[in-house]
Design a protein around this motif. Structure first.
Motif, PDB file in Angstrom:
ATOM      1  N   UNK A  81       0.814  -1.235   0.000  1.00  5.08           N
ATOM      2  CA  UNK A  81       0.000   0.000   0.000  1.00  5.08           C
ATOM      3  C   UNK A  81       0.838   1.270   0.000  1.00  5.08           C
ATOM      4  N   UNK A  82       1.866   1.340   0.850  1.00  6.27           N
ATOM      5  CA  UNK A  82       2.666   2.562   0.910  1.00  6.27           C
ATOM      6  C   UNK A  82       3.545   2.714  -0.326  1.00  6.27           C
ATOM      7  N   UNK A  83       4.007   1.605  -0.880  1.00  5.03           N
ATOM      8  CA  UNK A  83       4.798   1.685  -2.107  1.00  5.03           C
ATOM      9  C   UNK A  83       3.963   2.263  -3.244  1.00  5.03           C
ATOM     10  N   UNK A  84       2.739   1.784  -3.385  1.00  3.63           N
ATOM     11  CA  UNK A  84       1.860   2.302  -4.436  1.00  3.63           C
ATOM     12  C   UNK A  84       1.531   3.777  -4.211  1.00  3.63           C
ATOM     13  N   UNK A  85       1.303   4.146  -2.946  1.00  7.09           N
ATOM     14  CA  UNK A  85       0.950   5.543  -2.657  1.00  7.09           C
ATOM     15  C   UNK A  85       2.093   6.490  -2.992  1.00  7.09           C
ATOM     16  N   UNK A  86       3.340   6.046  -2.761  1.00  6.53           N
ATOM     17  CA  UNK A  86       4.498   6.901  -3.047  1.00  6.53           C
ATOM     18  C   UNK A  86       4.809   6.938  -4.532  1.00  6.53           C
ATOM     19  N   UNK A  97       1.075   6.268  14.032  1.00  2.00           N
ATOM     20  CA  UNK A  97       0.431   4.995  14.389  1.00  2.00           C
ATOM     21  C   UNK A  97       0.428   4.024  13.211  1.00  2.00           C
ATOM     22  N   UNK A  98       0.135   4.538  12.009  1.00  2.00           N
ATOM     23  CA  UNK A  98       0.151   3.687  10.813  1.00  2.00           C
ATOM     24  C   UNK A  98       1.559   3.177  10.549  1.00  2.00           C
ATOM     25  N   UNK A  99       2.548   4.025  10.785  1.00  2.00           N
ATOM     26  CA  UNK A  99       3.944   3.637  10.595  1.00  2.00           C
ATOM     27  C   UNK A  99       4.317   2.510  11.553  1.00  2.00           C
ATOM     28  N   UNK A 100       3.898   2.647  12.812  1.00  3.16           N
ATOM     29  CA  UNK A 100       4.187   1.598  13.802  1.00  3.16           C
ATOM     30  C   UNK A 100       3.492   0.293  13.448  1.00  3.16           C
ATOM     31  N   UNK A 101       2.261   0.385  12.943  1.00  4.37           N
ATOM     32  CA  UNK A 101       1.530  -0.822  12.554  1.00  4.37           C
ATOM     33  C   UNK A 101       2.235  -1.541  11.413  1.00  4.37           C
ATOM     34  N   UNK A 102       2.664  -0.785  10.409  1.00  3.43           N
ATOM     35  CA  UNK A 102       3.385  -1.389   9.297  1.00  3.43           C
ATOM     36  C   UNK A 102       4.701  -1.994   9.761  1.00  3.43           C
ATOM     37  N   UNK A 103       5.407  -1.259  10.603  1.00  4.45           N
ATOM     38  CA  UNK A 103       6.684  -1.737  11.139  1.00  4.45           C
ATOM     39  C   UNK A 103       6.496  -3.028  11.918  1.00  4.45           C
ATOM     40  N   UNK A 179       9.907   3.625   1.079  1.00  8.65           N
ATOM     41  CA  UNK A 179       8.465   3.865   0.949  1.00  8.65           C
ATOM     42  C   UNK A 179       7.696   2.977   1.923  1.00  8.65           C
ATOM     43  N   UNK A 180       8.328   2.658   3.034  1.00  4.31           N
ATOM     44  CA  UNK A 180       7.709   1.883   4.115  1.00  4.31           C
ATOM     45  C   UNK A 180       8.469   2.191   5.398  1.00  4.31           C
ATOM     46  N   UNK A 181       7.913   1.775   6.532  1.00  6.55           N
ATOM     47  CA  UNK A 181       8.523   2.052   7.834  1.00  6.55           C
ATOM     48  C   UNK A 181       9.407   0.888   8.260  1.00  6.55           C
ATOM     49  N   UNK A 182      10.681   1.183   8.422  1.00  4.65           N
ATOM     50  CA  UNK A 182      11.686   0.204   8.814  1.00  4.65           C
ATOM     51  C   UNK A 182      12.212   0.614  10.177  1.00  4.65           C
ATOM     52  N   UNK A 183      12.393  -0.328  11.103  1.00  4.41           N
ATOM     53  CA  UNK A 183      12.745   0.000  12.477  1.00  4.41           C
ATOM     54  C   UNK A 183      14.001   0.870  12.564  1.00  4.41           C
ATOM     55  N   UNK A 184      15.074   0.441  11.934  1.00  8.34           N
ATOM     56  CA  UNK A 184      16.328   1.195  11.999  1.00  8.34           C
ATOM     57  C   UNK A 184      16.180   2.573  11.367  1.00  8.34           C
TER      58      UNK A 184
END
Length: 323
Positions: A81-86, A97-103, A179-184
């Motif tokens: 979803x985030x890849x397509x949106x970007x 919150x959305x970032x944490x959920x994806x992560x 284009x997504x949330x990565x922990x590091x």
């Protein structure tokens, strides 16, 4: 201005950059990315369909392959979803919150991938080193229990990651490298002390991929020892061939993961685009290649694919006769 810069606050949104420096070409870059996503989804869905419909594939090895396919589908859908949106719509904002959920889901699937690969190594170890007890040990209930244990292990280890992130404040730039949330990637943006986060993240890596890789290596050491003791060279080759697919899948998962970890911790002078592309390779290439590898290297799956197409061809010929 200095006082403003030192003020701690959690940003309402993060900004996903896609590929830094190539923003103008995002629509073109999205074509190969979307192709890889399509291959990953269709390939793994096809593997699941094949295993479900063909009773000859209802064996421990293919049940573990089903787990791998389900995990790869989950990994792909988490970042899609985030890849397509970007890349398609130039929508780069994602709230905290959305970032944490994806992560959360992204790292759960990463841990599960490593765990499933270990389970598949155990499967190959039993099949080659203890074939007489293979089916009696890997019963349906045991395989189901392994699947549940993998899910529980991954979830329990990742929950503290999310809780530790919630205590952080962010006063630096809110630009993400992917284009997504990565922990590091998220940790880099924190202005409070992240020592505990880094230490726990290192613990999770060592406790999952570290331990899993050690047991995978030990399993294959035992497999090699057993295979070399077989007198017939034809039987040795046949035994090794049953492991080729699994070894390939292990390599395409662990090599990008190790490379990404090394770049994150020691590659401070590496251009951002390299770090970003390595993240995409780590998350996209294994789900796309896994079903292809097993389709090419596993004779039982090849046989079922050919049988499926021959049935369709015969069905088409029958319809022509009646018409």
């Amino acid at each position: 201005m200095d006082a403003l810069n030192n003020t701690n606050y959690s940003p309402v949104t993060f900004i996903m950059l896609g590929i830094p420096g190539l923003e103008a070409q995002h629509i073109w870059i999205s074509i190969p990315f979307s192709t890889v996503y399509a291959i990953a989804l269709l390939g793994n869905c096809f593997i699941l369909f094949l295993i479900k419909t063909e009773r000859s594939l209802h064996a421990p090895m293919y049940f573990f392959l089903s787990m791998l396919a389900i995990n790869d589908i989950g990994m792909t859908l988490t970042t899609l979803p985030t890849m397509l949106s970007v890349f398609w719509f130039n929508i780069k904002e994602i709230n905290f919150d959305a970032c944490q959920t994806q992560l959360f889901f992204l790292h759960i699937f990463a841990i599960m991938e490593s765990s499933v690969l270990l389970a598949m190594a155990f499967d190959r170890f039993l099949a080659i080193c203890n074939p007489l007890r293979y089916t009696s040990i890997l019963t349906y209930s045991i395989i189901a229990s392994i699947g549940v244990a993998i899910l529980v292990r991954s979830t329990v280890l990742i929950i503290p990651v999310i809780l530790l992130l919630k205590r952080l404040s962010f006063c630096k730039t809110n630009l993400l490298s992917h284009s997504f949330c990565f922990h590091s990637d998220v940790l880099k943006l924190a202005c409070t002390d992240t020592k505990i986060n880094n230490l726990y993240g290192l613990f999770v890596v060592l406790f999952t991929a570290g331990i899993d890789s050690v047991f995978i290596v030990l399993s294959y050491m035992m497999i090699i020892k057993t295979v070399l003791s077989i007198a017939s060279s034809e039987q040795r080759l046949k035994a090794f061939n049953t492991c080729v697919s699994h070894i390939c899948v292990i390599l395409i998962f662990y090599i990008p993961m190790i490379a990404l970890s090394v770049v994150h911790r020691f590659g401070k002078n590496i251009p951002p685009v390299i770090y970003t592309l390595m993240g995409y390779v780590y998350l996209l290439i294994p789900p796309a290649l896994n079903p292809i590898i097993y389709s090419i290297k596993t004779k039982q799956i090849q046989r079922q694919i050919l049988r499926m197409f021959s049935r369709k061809q015969n069905h088409g010929e029958i319809l022509k006769i009646f018409h």
